[in-house]
Design a protein around this motif. Structure first.
Motif, PDB file in Angstrom:
ATOM      1  N   THR A 173       0.840  -1.186   0.000  1.00  0.00           N
ATOM      2  CA  THR A 173       0.000   0.000   0.000  1.00  0.00           C
ATOM      3  C   THR A 173       0.881   1.244   0.000  1.00  0.00           C
ATOM      4  O   THR A 173       1.834   1.331   0.769  1.00  0.00           O
ATOM      5  CB  THR A 173      -0.927  -0.002   1.233  1.00  0.00           C
ATOM      6  N   VAL A 174       0.539   2.193  -0.871  1.00  0.00           N
ATOM      7  CA  VAL A 174       1.331   3.410  -1.044  1.00  0.00           C
ATOM      8  C   VAL A 174       0.383   4.591  -1.216  1.00  0.00           C
ATOM      9  O   VAL A 174      -0.585   4.503  -1.959  1.00  0.00           O
ATOM     10  CB  VAL A 174       2.242   3.281  -2.298  1.00  0.00           C
ATOM     11  N   ALA A 206     -13.403   2.731  -2.295  1.00  0.00           N
ATOM     12  CA  ALA A 206     -13.764   2.906  -0.887  1.00  0.00           C
ATOM     13  C   ALA A 206     -13.942   1.583  -0.150  1.00  0.00           C
ATOM     14  O   ALA A 206     -13.506   1.440   0.992  1.00  0.00           O
ATOM     15  CB  ALA A 206     -15.038   3.744  -0.775  1.00  0.00           C
ATOM     16  N   GLN A 207     -14.555   0.597  -0.788  1.00  0.00           N
ATOM     17  CA  GLN A 207     -14.813  -0.680  -0.114  1.00  0.00           C
ATOM     18  C   GLN A 207     -13.565  -1.557  -0.004  1.00  0.00           C
ATOM     19  O   GLN A 207     -13.620  -2.632   0.575  1.00  0.00           O
ATOM     20  CB  GLN A 207     -15.958  -1.447  -0.803  1.00  0.00           C
ATOM     21  N   GLN A 208     -12.431  -1.105  -0.495  1.00  0.00           N
ATOM     22  CA  GLN A 208     -11.205  -1.904  -0.456  1.00  0.00           C
ATOM     23  C   GLN A 208     -10.298  -1.560   0.721  1.00  0.00           C
ATOM     24  O   GLN A 208      -9.124  -1.915   0.725  1.00  0.00           O
ATOM     25  CB  GLN A 208     -10.453  -1.768  -1.780  1.00  0.00           C
ATOM     26  N   GLU A 209     -10.828  -0.928   1.743  1.00  0.00           N
ATOM     27  CA  GLU A 209     -10.027  -0.609   2.926  1.00  0.00           C
ATOM     28  C   GLU A 209      -9.370  -1.847   3.527  1.00  0.00           C
ATOM     29  O   GLU A 209      -8.175  -1.804   3.861  1.00  0.00           O
ATOM     30  CB  GLU A 209     -10.866   0.118   3.972  1.00  0.00           C
ATOM     31  N   PRO A 210     -10.070  -2.990   3.677  1.00  0.00           N
ATOM     32  CA  PRO A 210      -9.395  -4.184   4.211  1.00  0.00           C
ATOM     33  C   PRO A 210      -8.203  -4.616   3.343  1.00  0.00           C
ATOM     34  O   PRO A 210      -7.178  -5.049   3.862  1.00  0.00           O
ATOM     35  CB  PRO A 210     -10.495  -5.252   4.219  1.00  0.00           C
ATOM     36  N   LEU A 211      -8.325  -4.465   2.042  1.00  0.00           N
ATOM     37  CA  LEU A 211      -7.230  -4.803   1.138  1.00  0.00           C
ATOM     38  C   LEU A 211      -6.049  -3.854   1.352  1.00  0.00           C
ATOM     39  O   LEU A 211      -4.895  -4.286   1.396  1.00  0.00           O
ATOM     40  CB  LEU A 211      -7.724  -4.725  -0.304  1.00  0.00           C
ATOM     41  N   ARG A 239      -5.264  -2.323   4.096  1.00  0.00           N
ATOM     42  CA  ARG A 239      -4.633  -2.692   5.367  1.00  0.00           C
ATOM     43  C   ARG A 239      -3.811  -3.976   5.220  1.00  0.00           C
ATOM     44  O   ARG A 239      -2.717  -4.088   5.776  1.00  0.00           O
ATOM     45  CB  ARG A 239      -5.689  -2.854   6.454  1.00  0.00           C
ATOM     46  N   SER A 240      -4.327  -4.922   4.470  1.00  0.00           N
ATOM     47  CA  SER A 240      -3.607  -6.177   4.260  1.00  0.00           C
ATOM     48  C   SER A 240      -2.269  -5.944   3.568  1.00  0.00           C
ATOM     49  O   SER A 240      -1.239  -6.483   3.981  1.00  0.00           O
ATOM     50  CB  SER A 240      -4.478  -7.123   3.423  1.00  0.00           C
ATOM     51  N   PHE A 241      -2.269  -5.118   2.528  1.00  0.00           N
ATOM     52  CA  PHE A 241      -1.030  -4.854   1.786  1.00  0.00           C
ATOM     53  C   PHE A 241      -0.114  -3.854   2.501  1.00  0.00           C
ATOM     54  O   PHE A 241       1.029  -3.699   2.114  1.00  0.00           O
ATOM     55  CB  PHE A 241      -1.338  -4.377   0.373  1.00  0.00           C
ATOM     56  N   ALA A 301       1.498  -9.597   1.899  1.00  0.00           N
ATOM     57  CA  ALA A 301       0.076  -9.926   1.773  1.00  0.00           C
ATOM     58  C   ALA A 301      -0.074 -10.989   0.695  1.00  0.00           C
ATOM     59  O   ALA A 301       0.558 -10.926  -0.357  1.00  0.00           O
ATOM     60  CB  ALA A 301      -0.715  -8.675   1.409  1.00  0.00           C
ATOM     61  N   ALA A 302      -0.908 -11.965   0.970  1.00  0.00           N
ATOM     62  CA  ALA A 302      -1.137 -13.039   0.012  1.00  0.00           C
ATOM     63  C   ALA A 302      -2.121 -12.585  -1.058  1.00  0.00           C
ATOM     64  O   ALA A 302      -3.080 -11.877  -0.775  1.00  0.00           O
ATOM     65  CB  ALA A 302      -1.674 -14.267   0.736  1.00  0.00           C
TER      66      ALA A 302
END
Length: 177
Positions: A47-48, A88-93, A95-97, A103-104
């Motif tokens: 995440t960047v 917007a709905q990709q917040e969990p993604l 955080r994972s990255f 991140a897998a």
């Protein structure tokens, strides 16, 4: 009447405290991206929010990558990357990255761009890029890339943003158009 500006650092001879710089820069709203690269079965991403467009002709973008990032080796192997603008709905993604551990990609919808780098299929938009150069930037490396492909899936989604150290959406969930 506006509030007066509070200066917390006024002397040019004093070093800027990293925490103060982070706090002030956190007031600049940014989009959230996941930079992806790697070969089949060895996809990596991080995440960047330090992404910007540099030039339209030629089409150039840049992002900053911590020197200890897991992406460095893969970037050099592949010679390219994808910039995935998160919805917007990709917040969990996001955080994972953003975690220290890789991140897998298992369970993450993705496909290969024309240049072979992994692209997150459900992103707001993406750019695929060829690495042009790298520059030192303190504890980061500045990665310059030439855009070789673009994608905007339909339907249009709201963006994920970063402000004051928090992931979120624009007020009211409505993008400024």
């Amino acid at each position: 009447m506006s509030s007066p500006l509070t200066l917390t650092h006024q002397r040019p001879t004093e070093p800027i405290e990293p925490g103060q710089l982070r706090r002030v820069c956190g007031l600049f709203v940014t989009g959230v991206t996941v930079i992806t690269t790697g070969t089949e079965g060895r996809e990596v991403g991080t995440t960047v929010n330090s992404f910007t467009s540099v030039s339209l002709d030629p089409p150039l973008v840049l992002f900053c990558l911590h020197k200890q990032s897991r992406l460095h080796e893969s970037l050099r192997e592949t010679g390219g990357f994808a910039v995935n603008f998160l919805a917007a709905q990709q917040e969990p993604l996001a955080r994972s990255f953003a975690g220290k551990r890789a991140a897998a990609f298992d369970g993450v919808a993705h496909h290969r761009g024309a240049d072979g780098v992994p692209v997150l299929s459900e992103a707001l938009a993406h750019l695929t890029c060829r690495t042009v150069d790298e520059y030192p930037g303190g504890d980061h490396t500045i990665i310059l890339g030439e855009v070789v492909g673009i994608g905007i899936p339909e339907p249009r989604q709201d963006p994920l943003i970063f402000f004051e150290g928090t992931l979120g959406t624009l007020p009211g969930g409505q993008p400024v158009r």
